[in-house]
Design an enzyme around this catalytic site. Sequence first.
Site, short mmCIF file in Angstrom:
data_model
loop_
_atom_site.label_atom_id
_atom_site.label_comp_id
_atom_site.label_asym_id
_atom_site.label_seq_id
_atom_site.Cartn_x
_atom_site.Cartn_y
_atom_site.Cartn_z
N THR B 171 0.80 -1.22 0.00
CA THR B 171 0.00 0.00 0.00
C THR B 171 0.84 1.28 0.00
OG1 THR B 171 -1.65 -1.21 1.24
CG2 THR B 171 -1.85 1.17 1.26
N GLY B 210 2.70 -2.63 8.31
CA GLY B 210 2.77 -3.23 9.65
C GLY B 210 4.15 -3.82 9.89
N GLU B 479 -6.86 -5.93 2.79
CA GLU B 479 -6.82 -7.07 1.85
C GLU B 479 -8.01 -7.02 0.89
OE1 GLU B 479 -5.15 -10.60 2.47
OE2 GLU B 479 -4.27 -10.23 4.44
#
Lengths: 727, 727
Positions: B171, B210, B479
């Site tokens: 992303t 993350g 997702e």
Amino acid sequence: MSRVEKNNIPRPYNLIANERANNSDFSVDEMFKFLEGNSDQHANSILEISKLLERDLVLRNKPGYYENTSKDEIRRTTFLKVKQLALYCERIVAEQLANGVPYDKIDISQYNNILFTYAVYDPQTVTRIAIHSGLFYSAIKGNGTKAQFNYWAFEREGLYAKGVYGCFGMTELAHGSNVAALETTAEYDFKTKTFTINTPHIGATKWWIGGAATTANHCCVYARLIVKGKDYGVKTFIVQLRDVDHHLIPGVSIGDIGAKMGRQGIDNGWIQFTNVKIPKNFMLQKYVQINDDEEEVINSPMDQLAYGALLGGRVGMVMDSYRVGAKVTTIALRYAVGRRQFGKAVNKETNFASPQQVDNSLKLEKQLIDYPNHQYRLIPLLATAYCLSSAAYRMVRNLDAVNSALESTQLLKNKKFLFKTIEDLKEVFVISAAVKPSSTWYGAKAIDECRQACGGHGYSAYSSFGQTYNDWVVQCTWEGDNNVLSMNSGRSMTKYRQSALKGRPVPSQFKFLTKSYKPSDFAKLDFSDNARLLELFDFMVISMIDEVVAQLKKYNKDFDKVGPLMLNTAKFFCQRYYLESVLLYFDATEANSSIKPALVNIINLFALYTIKENSGVFLRFGLLSQSQIALVESRIFDDLLPFLRHRIVALTDAFKLSDFFINTPLGNYDGDIYNKYFDLVNSVNNNKSDYDDYAYQDEILKFLKRGSIEEREYHEKDAKTLEKLGK
Amino acid sequence: MSRVEKNNIPRPYNLIANERANNSDFSVDEMFKFLEGNSDQHANSILEISKLLERDLVLRNKPGYYENTSKDEIRRTTFLKVKQLALYCERIVAEQLANGVPYDKIDISQYNNILFTYAVYDPQTVTRIAIHSGLFYSAIKGNGTKAQFNYWAFEREGLYAKGVYGCFGMTELAHGSNVAALETTAEYDFKTKTFTINTPHIGATKWWIGGAATTANHCCVYARLIVKGKDYGVKTFIVQLRDVDHHLIPGVSIGDIGAKMGRQGIDNGWIQFTNVKIPKNFMLQKYVQINDDEEEVINSPMDQLAYGALLGGRVGMVMDSYRVGAKVTTIALRYAVGRRQFGKAVNKETNFASPQQVDNSLKLEKQLIDYPNHQYRLIPLLATAYCLSSAAYRMVRNLDAVNSALESTQLLKNKKFLFKTIEDLKEVFVISAAVKPSSTWYGAKAIDECRQACGGHGYSAYSSFGQTYNDWVVQCTWEGDNNVLSMNSGRSMTKYRQSALKGRPVPSQFKFLTKSYKPSDFAKLDFSDNARLLELFDFMVISMIDEVVAQLKKYNKDFDKVGPLMLNTAKFFCQRYYLESVLLYFDATEANSSIKPALVNIINLFALYTIKENSGVFLRFGLLSQSQIALVESRIFDDLLPFLRHRIVALTDAFKLSDFFINTPLGNYDGDIYNKYFDLVNSVNNNKSDYDDYAYQDEILKFLKRGSIEEREYHEKDAKTLEKLGK
């Protein structure tokens, strides 16, 4: 340039600026006035208050507002703001006293407007002080004599948190909605002329009491009045919790109930009373007195009037729903104009400061707002906020009228006036019991849908959606659980309809229940005609109520059995109420107002969206045909959404929520989404030269560099060792 | 007694114990087996893993888990749990290596089952490690050669976070769903045989990554492959972020993206690359290679197969949806059995440990669960969880089969096998693109409705609902955004239907699209016949797709215009998929199983609830008549809900979620709601002898005791002072 970049970058600010400049055919100021109760005075007052708040450095939250701060820290900063708001109240009262206004005439509506306006920015702070100045004092006003109110509010100066800080002791651990079943007792002793307050068991512990954990030194306790062993039902009593040193009064046990889903800044607590004695006159005595000579209780049947004072909270929540809807749709719609994703851009030139600059080599993606699905997700929520604003102002004005009547000297002199006031109060009660639930549910849905519409960034704390949702959703539960209230309201409407059918009078806002329609009346309905749509909505509510009545027969008048139906009736009534209200205000706008074309379409979208979302019920009752539903959809997607899409920036600007209230870079006025978001994230998080100074950095490194399992187990299971240990 | 109380107290534990003892006619163990994929082996494995987790003191959260803790503290405790989970993975791999299992055959499904099971208890910890062991390594597996995977996973021992800690760099700030439009570049230099990674502008900053903020030292970067100025699209590259001292590699800029709505324990970060060079072989090369001799790029058209490895996450989210639904309905339904409100109790004796003890003088209120509206709010959510469990297991098994095929040596030898595998992968893709969104939305709705059904206590952090919701809802976005995925899935279904109509083959799970029905087939439908209801659901999906096709004609094949319709098609397909799946598993149960009667009704309730909630569409397409909808409602309220209500404790017990997983006193197995809630609140908050030691107690007191405005303003405006200052 704000940072080193080549030309080929997303420029959401140009998109928003260009759409603001080119896609508006109405006056934003006029629209704002319409949204603020169609009143110049209100509109100006909101702007003045907004400016005051925006400039107040105590009330302004720090950039870390959305960080996970400890509960104690949030509580403390919230209290600083509570103090500041109390000081505004103090000034407003002092000015009137200095001008010789008597206690009975003191007007704190300006202070209340400050609270309502600030609530969209910082709901927990407003709730925390409103429990004191709103709930606690409303309970005293509603249940107490004028002397009692004047003592606690003005002589003691408690209204603005001087000497007295009150909390509202209604809810118990095992009793929420059912106030009549509360179990705390207040037993009267004729000898000592005192009440003894007791918490009989753990289930009767006062729970959720905002302010109790640390701030409050008084509580308005809802307890069963017991006199000579007889239970006279639930009454209200002022009980001191903490003494002048802020130490707990013996017999009063208080604890903090801890962390919540949101609104951590409110110090909710639990309270248990063990033989706490209070003087006789600490019972609020407007509707109940004890005659010591005759040893009897004088219980007024009019005690329902006491709840008038508490309705303000419920009506206020409808206004809150409008403002939260305005806030989140502004954010999501500005983001939808600025954000691109997938398909080919519809109009490239809006990416640039001026159309001359267009670089056709750029592969620009489509703006989110140009997707019909995105439009359908967001624009009806905006339209609902528009209609809801009229309903909120209408309810506030109706309640003001009722509260004036309740204060009137006529009340006890003129029976007709009294009965009219009781009926009016009940009407506001029934309407608010339908409109508060559906409006607060709308708020929750709007926040959630707008968050999802901002994709991943909606999940960032700095989008504001997370905390807004967490702070918001308690509105669906408190001051009357939404399901319970709606069912009660549906039940009252059923009774109104039954009265109407028997030719008995019904309250003015339920007069539509006397009408009779048949499906063929709407066979050729023009779906752009909002007034006719209101009649369709009338018919819908009537049809639902008639179904309730039919089902009641089936279930032998067991209202619980028709709960789900009554719930839906109240939900639909609320939509009808929005439509009726916005049309009332619309009809009062000036004939040549520039806002009319946009507004007609906004209202129409709200009505048709409601039909589409409830098409099952319209078809079920045969109010509309399958082909009419198709017409509704075609009008929504082919006419209304495209029309409103091109005015979307102006329609959000019309809420006049400055960046202070928007409080997130995703929805700021200038639309510089990415730069501002990036800068905010870094100002709060990344103030160090690199990330190597984290406390647990060493722990991570030690783990990544750990030895083999054999090393970590002292090589005890190595072949050589095992050999030594036997075969 | 647990505390000093008189007899007259609420005893929710007796209610629950008595209902558990008396209101069950099926084996809870058998039902549990059914819910776990109708497999003894799975059911036992889940119980074994649950026991392991429940006993692990590192993985067990402290009582303050739901407090507002600072982000840094949450990050640290989350990392301790990440370490522990990595150690489980290490053991599982080590054991196989010790037994001579080659790298290619190492099976970590046991570790993955630990993660899935733990996720219902602590989702943020599982996500944090799954980004590494799931996403990062799945990307390497999907895009890399076997040699590349084996090096990073096994030779380097990175799979269990030794030496390598990976993050997933897909992303970007301005690009979420549209992977093909990512802007980070990887430019190849034939001279140095290196790639140079660059972030061209702020919009291309890797965002939401993350693990990046503090933990990761490697990143799988999705970037555009640029060779000799030509753009070959988005490929994957392994980039080292931090060196062996955990210091940032020059050219790599990383920041923490800060607070989020939930899952604070995950250290999401942003990354910018400025001329970061990596060796040629750090590009993952399964589907793309660079031939240095010919100076050309060999781009495999089969790179879509790479996404197979990432589908595990999406399918896992369907399983998560089942488990979160199971958790929250257990809490809300046990609370609904134990909690009383309003009306008269239906059966008093269940309040007591034995019926002999009944005290008829007690005024007991009605249990929440005895209200039809409460039943309708909660029991269909329970029924959905039951059906969803079958769908989740079915999808897991389908994906396992596809992944085995992808690993098979047949793949590159046998073209027919390859095409079949591509088709199967696409089928799982399309199904998961419909079922992941609707299932995660179900999860969000279930959490929210269950919270509201617990009234005020649902808003307490200790109810678990707040954090569960905040942690959950990102599943609706990541997702694959739910709206985008659903529309894509609806589009694929439309194409399948068009193929079917032309007699072309369609994937096996879409064979129903070849059927043809007419409304009269269902004119005399028996609404208790689940198999026939599945046919009705077939018809419904077909009708919706046919409407999509009709609208596409109207809008000149502009798929964006029919987005809302495609979305609804995918939503309804998901409900159909649940029904089909649960019936498949139901048909596989033993003929005389005790669970069948309850299960038939559960499935029936799910189907009829779906019809009722979508009645607008059923009526719109003329699939059902108005009177049939009335029949559906009557069957729900008169038959199914009363039947299931009497088995409700057993139906929640069948999820076998121990108190460790339930993690709130409102839903504990023994039902001692009030005592345990009170004790938990006090153990976390009120450990001091009274509340007088708060840091800001003095501040409160000082404020309450403040002087008059005149005093606070130095008496400057007093009449006497003013006199001195002039006239």
